[in-house]
Design an enzyme around this catalytic site. Structure first.
Site, PDB file in Angstrom:
ATOM      1  N   HIS A  78     -56.415   2.931 -41.611  1.00 12.23           N
ATOM      2  CA  HIS A  78     -56.167   3.777 -42.457  1.00 12.23           C
ATOM      3  C   HIS A  78     -58.052   3.656 -42.933  1.00 12.23           C
ATOM      4  CE1 HIS A  78     -56.246  -0.033 -45.295  1.00 12.23           C
ATOM      5  NE2 HIS A  78     -57.509  -0.630 -44.456  1.00 12.23           N
ATOM      6  N   CYS A 121     -64.186   0.664 -46.849  1.00 15.89           N
ATOM      7  CA  CYS A 121     -62.205   1.402 -46.811  1.00 15.89           C
ATOM      8  C   CYS A 121     -62.643   2.510 -46.385  1.00 15.89           C
ATOM      9  CB  CYS A 121     -61.702   0.227 -47.712  1.00 15.89           C
ATOM     10  SG  CYS A 121     -62.033  -1.322 -47.438  1.00 15.89           S
ATOM     11  N   HIS A 124     -61.052   2.712 -40.818  1.00 13.37           N
ATOM     12  CA  HIS A 124     -61.461   1.822 -40.072  1.00 13.37           C
ATOM     13  C   HIS A 124     -60.157   0.585 -39.616  1.00 13.37           C
ATOM     14  CE1 HIS A 124     -59.904   1.080 -44.608  1.00 13.37           C
ATOM     15  NE2 HIS A 124     -59.532   0.080 -43.874  1.00 13.37           N
ATOM     16  N   HIS A 147     -57.292  -3.082 -38.815  1.00 17.29           N
ATOM     17  CA  HIS A 147     -56.860  -4.304 -39.361  1.00 17.29           C
ATOM     18  C   HIS A 147     -56.126  -4.451 -38.105  1.00 17.29           C
ATOM     19  CE1 HIS A 147     -58.868  -3.745 -43.168  1.00 17.29           C
ATOM     20  NE2 HIS A 147     -58.139  -2.535 -43.218  1.00 17.29           N
ATOM     21  N   ASP A 185     -47.605   0.105 -35.086  1.00 13.78           N
ATOM     22  CA  ASP A 185     -48.230  -0.350 -34.397  1.00 13.78           C
ATOM     23  C   ASP A 185     -49.349   0.066 -33.644  1.00 13.78           C
ATOM     24  OD1 ASP A 185     -49.320  -2.831 -33.162  1.00 13.78           O
ATOM     25  OD2 ASP A 185     -48.295  -2.798 -32.060  1.00 13.78           O
ATOM     26  N   HIS A 186     -50.614   0.138 -33.672  1.00 16.78           N
ATOM     27  CA  HIS A 186     -51.592   1.462 -33.152  1.00 16.78           C
ATOM     28  C   HIS A 186     -50.950   2.600 -33.837  1.00 16.78           C
ATOM     29  CE1 HIS A 186     -52.301  -1.972 -30.597  1.00 16.78           C
ATOM     30  NE2 HIS A 186     -53.243  -1.942 -30.199  1.00 16.78           N
ATOM     31  N   GLU A 245     -53.756  -8.662 -44.500  1.00 17.81           N
ATOM     32  CA  GLU A 245     -54.881  -7.176 -44.229  1.00 17.81           C
ATOM     33  C   GLU A 245     -56.015  -7.534 -42.626  1.00 17.81           C
ATOM     34  OE1 GLU A 245     -56.040  -3.019 -45.943  1.00 17.81           O
ATOM     35  OE2 GLU A 245     -57.144  -4.921 -46.951  1.00 17.81           O
TER      36      GLU A 245
END
Length: 143
Positions: free
Chosen positions: A16, A35, A41, A43, A81-82, A128
């Protein structure tokens, strides 16, 4: 009858950026720091879902953990996810993809199905980074 709290942990990886289109590059950098990287980037998130209730006299369960896992995986993990949280996730469309906003939207998705499965969602924790996490009690005070 005793109230018991049970927690399920799940993981997802996602990218995100924290960015407001109506702001300048400088203001985004000032408010969101690294960010706001235009190239995104990511997490490795950890999600903790805590349900409370009274153990069923027949099973001893507050909620069947297989059912809780299924709810969380189908409604949350498979959606996040992903993925790019800013671009790929319908339930986050139009929202800043902050950890705070993500956890509120997760609550909205799973509260009803958990109730239907016999439990009461009482707490979410979204980690996070090893140093940053948010906790949410569905808009209620925790204590």
């Amino acid at each position: 009858m005793e109230t018991v709290y049970i927690t399920r942990r799940e993981h997802f990886n996602a990218a995100h950026k924290l960015w407001r289109e109506e702001w300048s590059d400088e203001k985004n950098a000032e408010v969101f720091g690294k960010c706001s990287n235009k190239n995104w980037h990511g997490h490795n998130f950890e999600l903790f879902v805590t349900v409370k209730g009274h153990p069923n006299p027949d099973t001893g369960f507050v909620i069947n953990l297989k059912e809780l896992s299924k709810i969380v995986k189908e409604l949350v993990i498979e959606e996040l996810d992903h993925k790019n949280l800013n671009l790929d996730v319908p339930f986050l469309a139009g929202k800043l993809a902050s950890t705070e906003n993500i956890i509120i939207e997760i609550w909205k998705l799973i509260e009803g199905p958990i109730r239907m499965a016999g439990g009461e969602l009482c707490y979410l924790k979204l980690v996070e980074t090893e140093n940053n996490f948010v906790e949410y009690y569905g808009g209620r005070e925790p204590y």
